[in-house]
Design an enzyme around this catalytic site. Structure first.
Site, short mmCIF file in Angstrom:
data_model
loop_
_atom_site.label_atom_id
_atom_site.label_comp_id
_atom_site.label_asym_id
_atom_site.label_seq_id
_atom_site.Cartn_x
_atom_site.Cartn_y
_atom_site.Cartn_z
N GLU A 334 0.87 -1.08 -0.32
CA GLU A 334 0.00 -0.01 -0.27
C GLU A 334 1.32 1.41 -0.11
O GLU A 334 0.44 1.88 0.38
CB GLU A 334 -0.94 -0.22 1.36
C1 TNX Z 1 -4.36 -4.25 4.76
S1 TNX Z 1 -3.04 -6.32 3.90
C2 TNX Z 1 -3.05 -4.05 5.48
C3 TNX Z 1 -2.63 -3.37 6.56
C4 TNX Z 1 -4.12 -3.63 7.27
C5 TNX Z 1 -5.17 -4.79 6.95
C6 TNX Z 1 -6.59 -4.45 7.17
C7 TNX Z 1 -1.93 -5.22 4.21
C8 TNX Z 1 -0.47 -5.83 3.95
N1 TNX Z 1 -1.99 -4.06 4.68
O1 TNX Z 1 -2.52 -1.76 6.36
O2 TNX Z 1 -4.19 -3.97 8.80
O3 TNX Z 1 -5.71 -4.52 5.28
O4 TNX Z 1 -7.16 -6.32 7.17
#
Ligand code: TNX
Length: 523
Positions: A334
């Site tokens: 992300e």
């Molecule tokens: C996505 S999974 C994210 C996290 C959040 C999560 C909540 C991932 C690699 N990144 O930053 O905590 O969703 O479900």
């Protein structure tokens, strides 16, 4: 339970005598404890005619290099039985007691498996490694009545039912991830979670140590990361951090339970806590405020500044020295405010730093776009069955860790009325968590390319130990089963009874769990 086609299939797959399946409708014969072990063993043959009684005279014989495993088993059983259970160096061929031996195991057991034989005279666990003995001890625990896990003395009898188990894992890596960044959890909570995952032969604890809302590990060369960057959490609570001594205590405790800690510092995104702690890490030289919300994807380290890589060299050096595991997890998910060229330039500078400190990279599969070394392990967290970068990496010989968010994310709600958690990847009832095959899940990724499976627990909505447990149980043991048990044992009808048989032990251990109506819960 009813004799369904499913249970017979399981019995056939496990090579079990079908006569050992008792019908609870008549409650004549209780179901053999060998049929209730989670994860399901490779093979198990109960011998209903035999049982080994643990008594005040029982000794635990241990190969001296496995003393720690003997201490662990004795520690559990002394509390509940009140017996002395002295630990004694194992003779070549023990004739009584409980023996933990590093000799005589068949080669099939490999580096993590074991064989267990319980007769009227003795219980013998054999393995090729200390980890294999640890796995055998977890099975032995589950063969005993639930009250054997009680923290206070109970009355016996303490019969280990007779039988034979041959067991080893399908995948080498079975992980649980705990997010201690969104909400901070004290050392005791982490150790309790380690004990809980070890019961299901999970052998990796991935600790998500830094995110926008908090930096949770002391770094001596950049002290404000912890003291300031760790001073809050989601919702504005006081947060917290682990000193290096705390962290080493967690690593050692995990190791004594056969669990390897893989620490994660997420980068270049998910870094607001670091950016808030040191103004020079920001491209504009201005530190943002601490963050206590739950948005993702808004922060980035400054890709173009040299100090960014000095900072990362220091962090990776200190963390590497504290971490026996050959892997450090560098996040990489992300990074929504980092352009692709910047992201790639960044990762290309970080991979050599890891190498310099003798570590391989683990990372969310997003980092494949930066072409990591073949030895790096991408953790797939997508919600689809195909990903071109993951398939290409697998074809180059890279091993993939599977944590599909719509199957393994323990922070997803079970259904619309679950009071905790999120639902961006959907609702995950127990059957949804169970009904997939890691060996054929991703298009173009064969079973031989799978390192293992992991169940991440993100903590935006989780504050207490009871919250953690409610989301992890019963799905954590479910994912553990997918990682350990042979595909041939995979059968929902059998599993829902076997999983349900764990409940009495959870009650004794004080583990909070979601009493899913999909499961046949034992009283
Ligand atoms: C996505 S999974 C994210 C996290 C959040 C999560 C909540 C991932 C690699 N990144 O930053 O905590 O969703 O479900």
């Amino acid at each position: 339970m009813r004799r369904t086609a499913g249970t017979l299939l399981l019995a056939a797959a496990l090579g079990l005598a079908v006569t050992t399946f008792g019908g609870s409708a008549t409650a004549a014969t209780p179901r053999s404890a060998y049929l209730n072990v989670v994860p399901a063993p490779v093979s198990a043959q109960p011998n209903a005619a035999a049982a080994y009684p643990i008594t005040a005279n029982t000794r635990i014989y241990v190969d001296p290099s496995a003393n720690q495993v003997g201490d662990y088993l004795a520690g559990i059983l002394r509390r509940s039985t009140g017996f002395p259970l002295p630990i004694t160096p194992a003779p070549a061929t023990p004739t009584d007691g409980i023996a933990l031996l590093l000799t005589g195991a068949g080669t099939q057991v490999g580096a993590q498996g074991y064989q267990l034989d319980a007769s009227t005279a003795k219980v013998v666990i054999r393995a090729q490694t200390v980890d294999g003995l640890r796995a055998g001890v977890q099975t032995l625990r589950q063969l005993l009545p639930a009250k054997a896990d009680s923290p206070t003395v109970q009355s016996g009898p303490w019969a280990v039912p007779g039988g034979h188990v041959l067991d080893y894992p399908r995948f080498a890596q079975r992980g649980a991830m705990l997010d201690v960044a969104r909400h901070f959890f004290p050392v005791g909570t982490v150790k309790r979670y380690i004990d809980e995952i070890a019961l299901y032969k999970v052998n990796v604890l991935h600790l998500h140590l830094a995110d926008d809302q908090g930096w949770r590990i002391e770094i001596k060369s950049w002290p404000k990361l912890a003291t300031y960057g760790g001073s809050t959490e989601v919702g504005g609570g006081p947060g917290g951090y682990y000193t290096q001594a705390d962290y080493q205590g967690i690593v050692a405790y995990a190791q004594s339970r056969g669990v390897t800690v893989i620490p994660e510092i997420d980068m270049p995104g998910h870094t607001n806590a670091a950016l808030a702690s040191y103004a020079e890490l920001n491209c504009n030289g201005v530190a943002p405020p601490l963050y206590t919300g739950t948005d993702v994807g808004f922060s980035s380290l400054c890709i173009s500044k040299d100090v960014t890589y000095t900072f990362l060299d220091d962090v990776i050096r200190e963390l590497s020295a504290l971490t026996p595991s050959p892997y450090l997890h560098i996040g990489g998910d992300e990074a929504k405010v980092t352009s692709d060229p910047d992201y790639i330039a960044f990762e290309q500078k970080v991979f050599p730093i890891l190498q310099k400190y003798g570590k391989h990279a683990e990372g969310w599969h997003d980092f494949l776009k930066a072409n990591p070394p073949t030895s790096a392990v991408p953790e797939f967290w997508g919600t689809t069955n195909s990903d071109a970068n993951v398939t290409a990496a697998a074809q180059r010989g890279t091993k993939i860790l599977l944590a599909p968010a719509n199957k393994t994310y323990l922070d997803m709600k079970y259904n619309s009325s679950t009071p905790l958690g999120q639902n961006w990847a959907g609702y995950i009832e127990v059957k949804t968590a169970f009904n997939w095959n890691p060996g054929s899940y991703l298009q173009g990724v064969p079973e031989s390319a799978i390192a293992g499976v992991e169940a991440p627990l993100w903590s935006e909505t989780l504050v207490t130990t009871r919250d953690i447990e409610y989301m992890a149980f019963p799905r954590l043991p479910t994912i553990a089963e997918l990682g350990w048990s042979p595909a041939a044992t995979h059968n929902w009808t059998a599993f829902r009874a076997r999983l349900g048989a764990q409940a009495p032990r959870w009650k004794v251990l004080g583990i909070n769990y979601y009493p899913s109506s999909q499961i046949v819960w034992a009283k």
